[in-house]
Design a protein around this motif. Structure first.
Motif, PDB file in Angstrom:
ATOM      1  N   LEU A 107      57.972  42.937  88.480  1.00 29.97           N
ATOM      2  CA  LEU A 107      58.970  42.293  88.670  1.00 29.97           C
ATOM      3  C   LEU A 107      58.823  41.468  86.449  1.00 29.97           C
ATOM      4  CD1 LEU A 107      61.798  41.733  88.506  1.00 29.97           C
ATOM      5  CD2 LEU A 107      60.968  39.766  89.593  1.00 29.97           C
ATOM      6  N   PHE A 108      57.630  41.393  86.587  1.00 28.65           N
ATOM      7  CA  PHE A 108      57.250  41.069  85.382  1.00 28.65           C
ATOM      8  C   PHE A 108      57.117  41.561  84.148  1.00 28.65           C
ATOM      9  CE2 PHE A 108      55.924  35.772  84.915  1.00 28.65           C
ATOM     10  CZ  PHE A 108      56.616  36.446  86.184  1.00 28.65           C
ATOM     11  N   VAL A 109      56.491  43.127  84.811  1.00 28.41           N
ATOM     12  CA  VAL A 109      56.489  44.241  83.633  1.00 28.41           C
ATOM     13  C   VAL A 109      57.775  44.757  83.085  1.00 28.41           C
ATOM     14  CG1 VAL A 109      55.622  46.237  82.864  1.00 28.41           C
ATOM     15  CG2 VAL A 109      54.361  44.834  84.316  1.00 28.41           C
ATOM     16  N   PHE A 110      58.757  44.718  84.379  1.00 23.63           N
ATOM     17  CA  PHE A 110      60.188  45.550  84.083  1.00 23.63           C
ATOM     18  C   PHE A 110      60.747  44.422  83.443  1.00 23.63           C
ATOM     19  CE2 PHE A 110      58.101  48.752  87.173  1.00 23.63           C
ATOM     20  CZ  PHE A 110      58.240  49.867  85.671  1.00 23.63           C
ATOM     21  N   ILE A 120      52.862  44.542  77.162  1.00 25.12           N
ATOM     22  CA  ILE A 120      52.746  44.608  78.576  1.00 25.12           C
ATOM     23  C   ILE A 120      51.602  44.185  79.504  1.00 25.12           C
ATOM     24  CG2 ILE A 120      53.898  46.887  80.044  1.00 25.12           C
ATOM     25  CD1 ILE A 120      54.363  48.417  78.490  1.00 25.12           C
ATOM     26  N   PHE A 121      50.721  44.948  79.129  1.00 26.53           N
ATOM     27  CA  PHE A 121      49.554  44.368  79.620  1.00 26.53           C
ATOM     28  C   PHE A 121      49.301  41.987  79.939  1.00 26.53           C
ATOM     29  CE2 PHE A 121      46.473  47.362  78.770  1.00 26.53           C
ATOM     30  CZ  PHE A 121      47.410  48.501  79.525  1.00 26.53           C
ATOM     31  N   LEU A 122      49.912  41.772  78.710  1.00 26.97           N
ATOM     32  CA  LEU A 122      49.940  40.313  79.010  1.00 26.97           C
ATOM     33  C   LEU A 122      50.604  40.081  79.747  1.00 26.97           C
ATOM     34  CD1 LEU A 122      49.257  37.567  77.239  1.00 26.97           C
ATOM     35  CD2 LEU A 122      51.458  37.986  75.631  1.00 26.97           C
ATOM     36  N   SER A 160      45.420  54.319  67.894  1.00 27.47           N
ATOM     37  CA  SER A 160      44.816  53.542  68.954  1.00 27.47           C
ATOM     38  C   SER A 160      45.811  51.921  68.317  1.00 27.47           C
ATOM     39  CB  SER A 160      44.003  53.229  69.133  1.00 27.47           C
ATOM     40  OG  SER A 160      42.949  54.115  68.552  1.00 27.47           O
ATOM     41  N   ILE A 161      45.557  51.517  66.919  1.00 30.19           N
ATOM     42  CA  ILE A 161      46.130  50.749  67.023  1.00 30.19           C
ATOM     43  C   ILE A 161      47.754  50.426  67.328  1.00 30.19           C
ATOM     44  CG2 ILE A 161      46.784  49.066  64.640  1.00 30.19           C
ATOM     45  CD1 ILE A 161      44.236  50.187  63.347  1.00 30.19           C
ATOM     46  N   GLN A 162      49.195  51.774  67.116  1.00 26.41           N
ATOM     47  CA  GLN A 162      50.640  52.206  67.151  1.00 26.41           C
ATOM     48  C   GLN A 162      50.345  51.964  68.717  1.00 26.41           C
ATOM     49  OE1 GLN A 162      52.186  51.644  65.253  1.00 26.41           O
ATOM     50  NE2 GLN A 162      50.779  51.648  63.260  1.00 26.41           N
ATOM     51  N   ALA A 163      48.860  52.668  69.445  1.00 22.75           N
ATOM     52  CA  ALA A 163      49.423  52.641  71.140  1.00 22.75           C
ATOM     53  C   ALA A 163      49.029  51.288  71.847  1.00 22.75           C
ATOM     54  CB  ALA A 163      48.372  53.048  71.768  1.00 22.75           C
ATOM     55  N   ALA A 164      47.967  49.488  71.149  1.00 28.46           N
ATOM     56  CA  ALA A 164      47.499  49.327  70.963  1.00 28.46           C
ATOM     57  C   ALA A 164      48.843  48.075  70.860  1.00 28.46           C
ATOM     58  CB  ALA A 164      46.508  48.283  70.553  1.00 28.46           C
ATOM     59  N   LYS A 165      49.629  47.908  70.050  1.00 29.78           N
ATOM     60  CA  LYS A 165      51.086  47.304  69.741  1.00 29.78           C
ATOM     61  C   LYS A 165      52.635  47.672  70.551  1.00 29.78           C
ATOM     62  CE  LYS A 165      51.274  47.900  64.459  1.00 29.78           C
ATOM     63  NZ  LYS A 165      51.344  47.522  63.660  1.00 29.78           N
ATOM     64  N   VAL A 166      52.019  49.028  70.975  1.00 30.18           N
ATOM     65  CA  VAL A 166      53.037  49.196  72.711  1.00 30.18           C
ATOM     66  C   VAL A 166      52.374  48.532  73.650  1.00 30.18           C
ATOM     67  CG1 VAL A 166      54.230  50.912  74.444  1.00 30.18           C
ATOM     68  CG2 VAL A 166      53.715  51.730  71.139  1.00 30.18           C
TER      69      VAL A 166
END
Length: 360
Positions: free
Chosen positions: A46-49, A102-104, A92-98
């Protein structure tokens, strides 16, 4: 005539009693708490979505940027070790920004769900390797237990309901899905993202509803597993309150120490009033520090005899007064001042003692 022997200890070993507060505390320290993994999963989803619902438009721009750079720049560069390293670093940097936001959101959801169920709890004991966990016999028992059957039914129910929710949302938006082949990449990504988020949010809400029942079951199962037998409750009570034999020894020792302290005060007394054989009360009076005479020692029979012996050894005056000795013993405790109704009688005794000392 045949007799049937019954071992009464069998009944005392049945775990029929609710866990005591100490047992609950010890169990909690071991990391064993009533907790539903379904609650964690549902709240994390729920938090992620919800995060994607409110901030997905910002992430969409970053995702489109990755595709744009990949198709416009990276396909044209030469394949060398340095170029691949730079390309992978940039991607990797661009993917980390995305992914990092979400992980947080997932981490926050995990913390919230755990706090709702067990509060604040930090322990490493569940991480300790236990051989019984890899015991194949115990593993087989767990696989074919009632708990395993409940988990199987629960999983089948979740898969069915999630499938129904997903299909319903897709069916309601089927026209938009069919038009995706003729839309721009930006629009396609927006529609797919919107449908994914909707399916995720509604599925999460459904899972939260189901997880409530699972939490109730986990709570019931946990309470059943930590039940105690009557003997365990008795043993725990003994540990908390102390063994009666040890407690009696401690009390006896405390009584002896109190007796020693009392006897040490007898030589400081001004007078010992006796019965003469059964009661003895030692009084002390200091005009500068005391408002009234004070009882520093008292006793009957053997203790009374000991008080008189110490008084004689230390030249403390002993006065025989049957009624006053009994009254003082009954009305005043050690350390108390003489009761008001006995002031006159005690004053006469002290006056006699002071006159006697002056003559000496």
């Amino acid at each position: 005539m045949a007799y049937l022997k019954i071992d009464l200890q069998f009944f005392s070993q049945e775990k029929t009693e609710k866990a005591t507060p100490k047992k609950r505390q010890d169990t909690r320290k071991e990391g064993r708490v009533a907790k539903s993994a379904d609650v964690n999963t549902a709240i994390i989803l729920l938090f992620v979505f919800l995060f994607l619902w409110f901030f997905g438009s910002f992430l969409r721009e970053d995702i489109l940027k990755i595709f744009e750079i990949s198709f416009n720049e990276y396909v044209l560069i030469g394949v060398t070790e340095q170029s691949i390293r730079l390309m992978m670093t940039d991607l990797s940097i661009q993917a980390a920004k995305v992914l990092l936001p979400i992980f947080l959101a997932a981490i926050i959801g995990a913390l919230v769900s755990n706090y709702m169920q067990v509060g604040v709890l930090f322990t490493t004991k569940p991480l300790i390797l236990k051989l019984e966990r890899i015991n194949p016999i115990q593993g087989a028992k767990r696989m074919f237990s009632a708990r395993a059957l409940v988990e199987l039914l629960k999983a089948m129910l979740k898969i069915t309901l999630v499938g129904v929710v997903t299909f319903t949302i897709l069916w309601l938006h089927k026209e938009e899905v069919f038009r995706l082949t003729s839309t721009s990449p930006n629009t396609t990504l927006a529609v797919i993202g919107n449908l994914t988020v909707k399916m995720g949010v509604f599925t999460s809400i459904l899972l939260i509803f189901l997880s409530i029942f699972d939490y109730v079951y986990q709570k019931y199962d946990f309470e059943k597993n930590i039940r105690m037998s009557k003997q365990e409750v008795k043993d725990e009570y003994k540990k908390i309150e102390g063994d009666p034999l040890i407690k009696s020894k401690i009390k006896e020792r405390q009584k002896q120490m109190a007796m020693q302290r009392m006897m040490q005060e007898v030589p400081k007394a001004d007078v010992v009033i006796t019965n003469p054989t059964h009661f003895a009360v030692a009084l002390k009076y200091d005009e500068e520090t005391m408002e009234a005479p004070q009882v520093v020692a008292k006793g009957v029979d053997y203790i009374a005899l000991k008080i008189k012996t110490i008084a004689e050894t230390n030249d403390v005056v002993i006065v025989e007064n049957r009624h006053l000795a009994r009254a003082l013993y009954k009305e005043a405790e050690i350390g108390d001042t003489v009761p008001e109704q006995l002031f006159q009688a005690v004053a006469e005794v002290l006056a006699y003692v002071y006159r006697l000392k002056q003559k000496i």
